[in-house]
Design a protein around this motif. Structure first.
Motif, PDB file in Angstrom:
ATOM      1  N   ALA A  60      -0.306  12.843   0.359  1.00 39.16           N
ATOM      2  CA  ALA A  60      -0.142  11.394   0.257  1.00 39.16           C
ATOM      3  C   ALA A  60       0.130  10.820   1.638  1.00 39.16           C
ATOM      4  CB  ALA A  60       0.993  11.048  -0.693  1.00 39.16           C
ATOM      5  N   THR A  61      -0.774   9.973   2.109  1.00 38.74           N
ATOM      6  CA  THR A  61      -0.618   9.252   3.374  1.00 38.74           C
ATOM      7  C   THR A  61      -0.829   7.767   3.070  1.00 38.74           C
ATOM      8  OG1 THR A  61      -2.963   9.420   3.934  1.00 38.74           O
ATOM      9  CG2 THR A  61      -1.528  11.238   4.650  1.00 38.74           C
TER      10      THR A  61
ATOM     11  N   ALA B   5       1.652   9.819 -10.188  1.00 40.07           N
ATOM     12  CA  ALA B   5       0.790   9.996 -11.353  1.00 40.07           C
ATOM     13  C   ALA B   5       0.126  11.373 -11.336  1.00 40.07           C
ATOM     14  CB  ALA B   5      -0.264   8.895 -11.394  1.00 40.07           C
ATOM     15  N   LEU B   6      -0.301  11.821 -10.165  1.00 43.48           N
ATOM     16  CA  LEU B   6      -0.888  13.156 -10.054  1.00 43.48           C
ATOM     17  C   LEU B   6       0.159  14.238 -10.289  1.00 43.48           C
ATOM     18  CD1 LEU B   6      -3.243  12.660  -6.965  1.00 43.48           C
ATOM     19  CD2 LEU B   6      -3.928  12.969  -9.351  1.00 43.48           C
ATOM     20  N   GLU B   7       1.361  14.011  -9.797  1.00 40.93           N
ATOM     21  CA  GLU B   7       2.429  14.991 -10.029  1.00 40.93           C
ATOM     22  C   GLU B   7       2.765  15.099 -11.503  1.00 40.93           C
ATOM     23  OE1 GLU B   7       5.067  15.293  -5.994  1.00 40.93           O
ATOM     24  OE2 GLU B   7       5.430  13.536  -7.264  1.00 40.93           O
ATOM     25  N   ALA B   8       2.640  13.981 -12.216  1.00 44.82           N
ATOM     26  CA  ALA B   8       2.894  14.011 -13.660  1.00 44.82           C
ATOM     27  C   ALA B   8       1.874  14.876 -14.392  1.00 44.82           C
ATOM     28  CB  ALA B   8       2.874  12.589 -14.215  1.00 44.82           C
ATOM     29  N   GLN B   9       0.714  15.095 -13.734  1.00 46.71           N
ATOM     30  CA  GLN B   9      -0.308  15.972 -14.302  1.00 46.71           C
ATOM     31  C   GLN B   9      -0.110  17.423 -13.881  1.00 46.71           C
ATOM     32  OE1 GLN B   9      -4.256  14.387 -13.376  1.00 46.71           O
ATOM     33  NE2 GLN B   9      -3.469  12.290 -13.464  1.00 46.71           N
ATOM     34  N   GLY B  10       0.963  17.693 -13.163  1.00 47.56           N
ATOM     35  CA  GLY B  10       1.255  19.048 -12.729  1.00 47.56           C
ATOM     36  C   GLY B  10       0.693  19.412 -11.364  1.00 47.56           C
ATOM     37  N   ILE B  11       0.189  18.417 -10.613  1.00 50.63           N
ATOM     38  CA  ILE B  11      -0.387  18.677  -9.287  1.00 50.63           C
ATOM     39  C   ILE B  11       0.703  18.502  -8.236  1.00 50.63           C
ATOM     40  CG2 ILE B  11      -2.106  17.926  -7.586  1.00 50.63           C
ATOM     41  CD1 ILE B  11      -3.765  16.875  -9.965  1.00 50.63           C
ATOM     42  N   LYS B  12       0.862  19.485  -7.371  1.00 49.80           N
ATOM     43  CA  LYS B  12       1.855  19.424  -6.310  1.00 49.80           C
ATOM     44  C   LYS B  12       1.327  18.563  -5.171  1.00 49.80           C
ATOM     45  CE  LYS B  12       5.347  20.417  -3.601  1.00 49.80           C
ATOM     46  NZ  LYS B  12       6.659  19.778  -3.811  1.00 49.80           N
ATOM     47  N   ILE B  13       2.018  17.454  -4.898  1.00 48.03           N
ATOM     48  CA  ILE B  13       1.612  16.522  -3.852  1.00 48.03           C
ATOM     49  C   ILE B  13       2.570  16.645  -2.661  1.00 48.03           C
ATOM     50  CG2 ILE B  13       1.232  14.106  -3.235  1.00 48.03           C
ATOM     51  CD1 ILE B  13      -0.758  15.170  -5.266  1.00 48.03           C
ATOM     52  N   LEU B  14       2.007  16.732  -1.477  1.00 45.54           N
ATOM     53  CA  LEU B  14       2.802  16.708  -0.254  1.00 45.54           C
ATOM     54  C   LEU B  14       2.866  15.262   0.220  1.00 45.54           C
ATOM     55  CD1 LEU B  14       1.276  19.808   1.581  1.00 45.54           C
ATOM     56  CD2 LEU B  14       3.292  19.717   0.105  1.00 45.54           C
ATOM     57  N   SER B  15       4.046  14.676   0.152  1.00 48.56           N
ATOM     58  CA  SER B  15       4.174  13.248   0.418  1.00 48.56           C
ATOM     59  C   SER B  15       4.529  12.985   1.877  1.00 48.56           C
ATOM     60  CB  SER B  15       5.236  12.620  -0.480  1.00 48.56           C
ATOM     61  OG  SER B  15       5.352  11.238  -0.192  1.00 48.56           O
ATOM     62  N   LEU B  16       3.592  12.328   2.577  1.00 47.52           N
ATOM     63  CA  LEU B  16       3.820  11.847   3.935  1.00 47.52           C
ATOM     64  C   LEU B  16       3.621  10.332   3.974  1.00 47.52           C
ATOM     65  CD1 LEU B  16       1.849  14.537   6.021  1.00 47.52           C
ATOM     66  CD2 LEU B  16       4.146  14.673   5.080  1.00 47.52           C
ATOM     67  N   SER B  17       3.889   9.689   2.857  1.00 44.48           N
ATOM     68  CA  SER B  17       3.561   8.271   2.732  1.00 44.48           C
ATOM     69  C   SER B  17       4.761   7.346   2.787  1.00 44.48           C
ATOM     70  CB  SER B  17       2.799   8.021   1.424  1.00 44.48           C
ATOM     71  OG  SER B  17       3.606   8.391   0.304  1.00 44.48           O
TER      72      SER B  17
ATOM     73  N   GLN C  39     -10.627   4.903   2.455  1.00 46.61           N
ATOM     74  CA  GLN C  39     -11.251   5.958   1.669  1.00 46.61           C
ATOM     75  C   GLN C  39     -10.740   7.334   2.101  1.00 46.61           C
ATOM     76  OE1 GLN C  39     -13.187   5.567  -1.076  1.00 46.61           O
ATOM     77  NE2 GLN C  39     -12.870   7.783  -1.247  1.00 46.61           N
ATOM     78  N   LEU C  40     -10.453   7.473   3.387  1.00 51.94           N
ATOM     79  CA  LEU C  40      -9.907   8.738   3.871  1.00 51.94           C
ATOM     80  C   LEU C  40      -8.561   9.032   3.228  1.00 51.94           C
ATOM     81  CD1 LEU C  40      -9.773  11.197   5.733  1.00 51.94           C
ATOM     82  CD2 LEU C  40      -8.951   9.686   7.563  1.00 51.94           C
ATOM     83  N   ALA C  41      -7.688   8.042   3.179  1.00 49.06           N
ATOM     84  CA  ALA C  41      -6.381   8.239   2.550  1.00 49.06           C
ATOM     85  C   ALA C  41      -6.525   8.620   1.079  1.00 49.06           C
ATOM     86  CB  ALA C  41      -5.528   6.985   2.701  1.00 49.06           C
ATOM     87  N   GLU C  42      -7.474   7.967   0.413  1.00 45.56           N
ATOM     88  CA  GLU C  42      -7.721   8.287  -0.999  1.00 45.56           C
ATOM     89  C   GLU C  42      -8.238   9.712  -1.146  1.00 45.56           C
ATOM     90  OE1 GLU C  42      -7.415   6.962  -4.911  1.00 45.56           O
ATOM     91  OE2 GLU C  42      -7.049   5.737  -3.138  1.00 45.56           O
ATOM     92  N   THR C  43      -9.122  10.119  -0.247  1.00 50.76           N
ATOM     93  CA  THR C  43      -9.691  11.468  -0.302  1.00 50.76           C
ATOM     94  C   THR C  43      -8.636  12.521  -0.012  1.00 50.76           C
ATOM     95  OG1 THR C  43     -11.837  10.596   0.418  1.00 50.76           O
ATOM     96  CG2 THR C  43     -11.492  12.973   0.636  1.00 50.76           C
TER      97      THR C  43
ATOM     98  N   PRO D 275       0.814  -1.225   0.000  1.00 45.63           N
ATOM     99  CA  PRO D 275       0.000   0.000   0.000  1.00 45.63           C
ATOM    100  C   PRO D 275       0.842   1.268   0.000  1.00 45.63           C
ATOM    101  CG  PRO D 275      -0.083  -1.047   2.137  1.00 45.63           C
ATOM    102  CD  PRO D 275       0.621  -2.007   1.219  1.00 45.63           C
ATOM    103  N   THR D 276       2.037   1.204   0.598  1.00 46.06           N
ATOM    104  CA  THR D 276       2.893   2.391   0.575  1.00 46.06           C
ATOM    105  C   THR D 276       3.382   2.668  -0.836  1.00 46.06           C
ATOM    106  OG1 THR D 276       4.744   0.979   1.223  1.00 46.06           O
ATOM    107  CG2 THR D 276       3.626   2.176   2.967  1.00 46.06           C
ATOM    108  N   MET D 277       3.791   1.617  -1.529  1.00 54.86           N
ATOM    109  CA  MET D 277       4.256   1.799  -2.899  1.00 54.86           C
ATOM    110  C   MET D 277       3.092   2.181  -3.824  1.00 54.86           C
ATOM    111  SD  MET D 277       7.538   1.380  -2.819  1.00 54.86           S
ATOM    112  CE  MET D 277       7.417   2.228  -1.238  1.00 54.86           C
ATOM    113  N   ALA D 278       1.915   1.606  -3.571  1.00 56.72           N
ATOM    114  CA  ALA D 278       0.745   1.930  -4.385  1.00 56.72           C
ATOM    115  C   ALA D 278       0.358   3.400  -4.222  1.00 56.72           C
ATOM    116  CB  ALA D 278      -0.420   1.027  -4.006  1.00 56.72           C
ATOM    117  N   MET D 279       0.372   3.891  -2.975  1.00 53.21           N
ATOM    118  CA  MET D 279       0.043   5.292  -2.744  1.00 53.21           C
ATOM    119  C   MET D 279       1.093   6.203  -3.361  1.00 53.21           C
ATOM    120  SD  MET D 279      -2.053   7.527  -1.616  1.00 53.21           S
ATOM    121  CE  MET D 279      -3.210   6.631  -0.580  1.00 53.21           C
ATOM    122  N   ASN D 280       2.348   5.803  -3.268  1.00 51.29           N
ATOM    123  CA  ASN D 280       3.412   6.600  -3.872  1.00 51.29           C
ATOM    124  C   ASN D 280       3.248   6.672  -5.381  1.00 51.29           C
ATOM    125  OD1 ASN D 280       5.849   8.137  -3.537  1.00 51.29           O
ATOM    126  ND2 ASN D 280       6.998   6.406  -4.345  1.00 51.29           N
TER     127      ASN D 280
END
Length: 394
Positions: free
Chosen positions: A358-359, A26-38, A346-350, A16-21
């Motif tokens: 990213a958690t 993938a979102l960062e590749a779309q130009g979205i800035k992700i804060l990674s805590l995962s 679902q919370l992590a996904e949201t 799940p950690t690798m999946a969330m990463n």
């Protein structure tokens, strides 16, 4: 044509950690800035003296296969490390160098387990343990401990979980995902139970040994009960303590007959660990250790900030950690007020899709209604993440 794969893989889950990463990237590749805590990966650079050792290895042509169980100088350094830090003595044939501590753990399960053997795993646990046990054709058996007991099992719980099929007991302290540490007294109590069951093999995952900022000194079961040595496998590595996650060097120490079987598995699968990374690991273990307290100082600052901020959120409870770089806040009360979200997964996904944090959900760690947060990120990242989380939760 559909190809049928091995039955043992039917219960296997992706990390799940690798999946969330991967979702975050993938979102960062779309130009979205992700804060990674995962991801459990220190944000510090590998110390310069370690990198220089690797460069010297390349320049000197040290780029060929080594012995499958690791180069002799590195094994000798690991022997010295165990004496220095843990007061444990091992012969060279009782030590093996692996491609990361993860490989040492997986090979240990494979070397010990027969079909149907049970492995007791305290929960919360690192997500890969159950799947490693399943790959070894064993059966993971969990003992649950929530925040009310600081996420640590008791001797009474351990005794109650043991059956005639129990083959192994795995323990990780400091713990991923909780950051909790078993005290010497707690370990002694567990050891007293294990002494009564001589057929149980103990697997001690000590990968976060040096990442401690509490008053509790590090100890493992073997340090508090040396008579367990003939059935204890200790796993460690350089990834976390020296910011060397990508170098992939771990090691294991234990009874010679077990280490030899782990070596045989390694010879038939991955062969020797990376030669250049082994020289870097040698430099890490034998060189200056001053980078470790410097990292711990920063981890402590980040930890204290997050604990205070998380406990200020309505419906959230966060037990302070003692080591590693994780927290496991409990969102149970908050989730009761938000039925449309439902559960921690679902919370992590949201959190990822709506506020771009990213958690990792707690359920795969054996901690439902919790979220694992890694604070192996900069303080700037953590502060912005908490601003977003405060607006979302409040």
């Amino acid at each position: 044509m559909t190809i049928a794969t091995a039955n043992r893989l039917k219960k296997l889950q992706p990390s799940p950690t690798m999946a969330m990463n991967a979702k975050a990237r993938a979102l960062e590749a779309q130009g979205i800035k992700i804060l990674s805590l995962s991801v459990g990966e220190p944000d510090f650079d590998t110390p310069e003296y370690i990198c220089k050792a690797a460069i010297e290895a390349i320049n000197s042509g040290f780029t060929r296969y080594t012995a499958a169980d690791g180069i002799a100088p590195l094994k000798a350094a690991i022997q010295d490390k165990f004496k220095r830090d843990n007061q444990l003595s091992y012969n060279a044939n009782e030590i093996i160098v692996t491609s990361g501590a993860k490989q040492a753990l997986a090979n240990a399960f494979c070397a010990i387990l027969n079909p149907g053997d049970e492995v007791i795993i305290p929960a919360p646990y690192w997500v890969s343990y159950p799947d490693m046990v399943i790959l070894g054709e064993g059966i993971p058996k969990f003992i649950y401990a929530d925040h009310t007991q600081d996420f640590k099992i008791t001797a009474k719980q351990l005794e109650a979980a043991i059956t005639p099929r129990t083959r192994m007991f795995a323990i990780n302290s400091p713990n991923n995902p909780t950051g909790m540490i078993y005290s010497t007294e707690e370990l002694k109590a567990l050891a007293e139970v294990l002494k009564k069951h001589p057929n149980i093999i103990i697997l001690s995952d000590d990968i976060y040994e040096h990442l401690i900022w509490s008053d509790l000194p590090f100890a493992n079961l073997l340090m508090v009960c040396p008579e367990l040595k003939d059935r204890t496998i200790v796993v460690n590595g350089v990834s976390k303590s020296y910011a060397m996650t990508g170098w992939r060097i771990g090691y294991a120490a234990g009874p010679a007959e077990v280490i030899n079987q782990i070596k045989n598995i390694q010879m038939q699968t991955t062969s020797a660990p990376n030669s250049i990374a082994q020289m870097a690991a040698l430099a890490a273990i034998t060189g200056p250790q001053d980078s470790i307290p410097l990292m711990n100082k920063q981890f402590k600052l980040r930890h204290d900030f997050l604990v205070k901020a998380l406990n200020a959120l309505p419906g959230v409870k966060c037990v302070p950690a003692q080591g590693a770089f994780y927290l496991l806040p409990d969102f149970s009360d908050w989730l009761k007020q938000r039925p449309e979200i439902g559960n921690d997964e679902q919370l992590a996904e949201t959190l990822l899709t709506e506020i771009h944090i990213a958690t990792v959900a707690g359920t795969p760690f054996g901690a439902p209604n919790c979220i694992r947060l890694s604070f192996a990120s900069s303080m700037d990242t953590l502060e912005e993440a908490m601003r977003r989380l405060e607006r979302f939760v409040g």
